[in-house]
Motif scaffolding. Sequence first.
Motif, short mmCIF file in Angstrom:
data_model
loop_
_atom_site.label_atom_id
_atom_site.label_comp_id
_atom_site.label_asym_id
_atom_site.label_seq_id
_atom_site.Cartn_x
_atom_site.Cartn_y
_atom_site.Cartn_z
N GLY A 71 0.71 -1.28 0.09
CA GLY A 71 0.39 0.15 -0.45
C GLY A 71 0.54 1.14 -0.30
N CYS A 72 2.02 1.31 0.87
CA CYS A 72 2.96 2.33 1.21
C CYS A 72 3.55 2.89 -0.50
N GLY A 73 4.12 1.27 -1.44
CA GLY A 73 4.38 1.32 -2.72
C GLY A 73 3.45 2.20 -3.75
N LEU A 74 2.60 2.07 -3.05
CA LEU A 74 1.15 2.39 -4.40
C LEU A 74 0.40 3.71 -4.29
N ALA A 75 0.88 3.99 -3.32
CA ALA A 75 -0.11 5.26 -1.83
C ALA A 75 0.19 5.81 -3.10
N PRO A 76 -1.34 6.98 -3.83
CA PRO A 76 -1.90 7.74 -4.75
C PRO A 76 -1.49 8.74 -3.98
N ASP A 77 -1.18 8.90 -3.22
CA ASP A 77 -1.30 10.26 -2.51
C ASP A 77 -0.80 10.38 -0.40
N ALA A 78 -0.96 11.61 -0.44
CA ALA A 78 0.34 11.67 0.97
C ALA A 78 -0.79 10.70 2.32
N GLY A 79 -1.81 11.37 1.90
CA GLY A 79 -3.13 10.74 3.14
C GLY A 79 -3.09 9.40 2.85
N THR A 80 -3.02 8.58 1.94
CA THR A 80 -2.72 6.85 1.94
C THR A 80 -1.42 6.60 1.88
N LEU A 81 -1.22 7.23 1.93
CA LEU A 81 0.76 6.89 2.44
C LEU A 81 1.12 7.05 4.25
N VAL A 82 0.24 8.18 4.36
CA VAL A 82 0.78 7.92 5.60
C VAL A 82 -0.12 7.09 6.35
N VAL A 83 -1.83 6.49 5.88
CA VAL A 83 -2.44 5.85 6.77
C VAL A 83 -1.82 4.18 6.80
N ALA A 84 -1.14 3.87 5.10
CA ALA A 84 -0.10 2.29 4.93
C ALA A 84 0.75 2.88 5.45
N ARG A 85 1.30 3.47 5.87
CA ARG A 85 2.53 4.20 6.89
C ARG A 85 2.03 2.75 8.75
N ALA A 86 1.15 3.60 8.97
CA ALA A 86 0.78 3.52 10.24
C ALA A 86 0.23 2.11 10.51
N ALA A 87 -0.07 1.02 8.79
CA ALA A 87 -0.54 -0.01 9.28
C ALA A 87 0.59 -0.58 9.31
N GLN A 88 2.10 -0.07 8.87
CA GLN A 88 2.64 -1.00 8.17
C GLN A 88 3.39 -0.99 10.08
N GLY A 89 3.07 0.04 10.84
CA GLY A 89 3.85 0.40 12.41
C GLY A 89 3.10 -1.16 12.98
#
Length: 493
Positions: A71-89
Amino acid sequence: MMTLDVTVVNVALADIAGSLDVGLARVQWTVSAYSLAFGALLLTAGALSDRIGRRTVFMAGMALFTVASAGCGLAPDAGTLVVARAAQGLGGSLVFAPTLALLAAAYEGARRQAAIAAFAAVASAAGALGPVVGGLFVSGLGWRWIFLVNVPIGILVVAGALARMPGSRATAEGAARRRVDPLGAVLGVAALLALHYPLVAGPEAGWTAARVLVPAAAGVALTAALVASQRRGDGLIDLALLRIRALSGAAVLGFLARMSSLGVLAFTTLWLQSTHAYSPLEVGLHLLPLTGSLLLAGLFVARLQQVFTPHALVAGGFGLQGLGLSALAAAASGAAGAGGPDRAATAAGLVLLGVGGAVIFPPLMGVAVGAVPEDRSGLASGLANACYPLGTATGVAAFGALFAARLDAGLGGAADGTVRDAVGTGRLELLDPALRPLARSAFSGAYTAVCLASAAVCLIGVLAARMLRDGAAGTADGPAGKPARAARTAQTS
């Protein structure tokens, strides 16, 4: 993978901001979201692994981390990236929390010491290698690949866990005696999150801001509520375990060790950039004395553990780190003068830091899981691991406040907002050439103060290492270790 992802994103922030067309301040939450989620769940994940199975928790976390990485690697915007990073954590915490208990269950005696030493060396080196790996991927393939590379590795790890990782009979027996505690789980996550957030947000928002003080007060209140909810004795956390001097000592010393090592790493990176004008990849390569010594010294720690007590090794490790930080302070003082930085002192300081870290962490990890009954080792693993990100965040926050104060004092009348921002981020090339000598001197002076403060933390660690003396007998499951474990089981059950 779990430790690397704490630092690998730092060198990619500018590229991510440009690619997603957002400000750098917002993209920095890709770092904070991971560390907050990672730190908040460690204690709860460790305790739950004793109930529902350590391998189950490990594989669930690995699956979540792998999907979130995609999800982080395919994130289309910053909001999605931050949410995916939280899930990664969150996934990372589920993986990391039961690791010590899994290693303790799979190995005994000297083989356990060797396994924990190898694990500690690789984990510590991975954190320091983040800038190198990040620089390679960003410059070669693009920032998205720092996340996408986790996907095939994660799939292989899940497959390997299914095929090779043993279950734990002690876990099933312990689960039969203790219920799942949803309230304790929620309070544990909320308390660690509330305590961790101010340390992450404070340097940017200011320590008196409402967004810092309110979560800090909530963290204190939630911690008190957690302790009150666990007094009945059958909840998520067995408070009797915290009275074991060796376990609580291992947690405190792990906090101090991360504070004095990774807490100062960001400032070391900036110092190398400011004094040598290195690129992010070059900075990572010049940190190889640190990462190389971590890995090399880690090969010999298991043998040292057969000769020296945990107390002696941990005290010696803190002493080596203190010497390394003193050497870096001396090198920075040289950089402030006309002669420039002392490269030999810099390399020696980094090597001593690496060797000290390699010596500190394996004994601490062994004591943490060896000082408690086997069916509670997941909780002990989670408790010890929860102190590590808190130590890193506390170090960055405390040393950051000291760094900023000394930097302003060094710049004097030249410390307007633009100059301060450029110097504070190590970008001296943005300044007027006439200001660069003053800026370099101010930066080196501030970094010297950080190194000396971190060396003082190491001195505290040397003195506090005596807390491990009570746990030395139970760190190895040899003939002498089993009676000690049985005695502790009788005392804490």
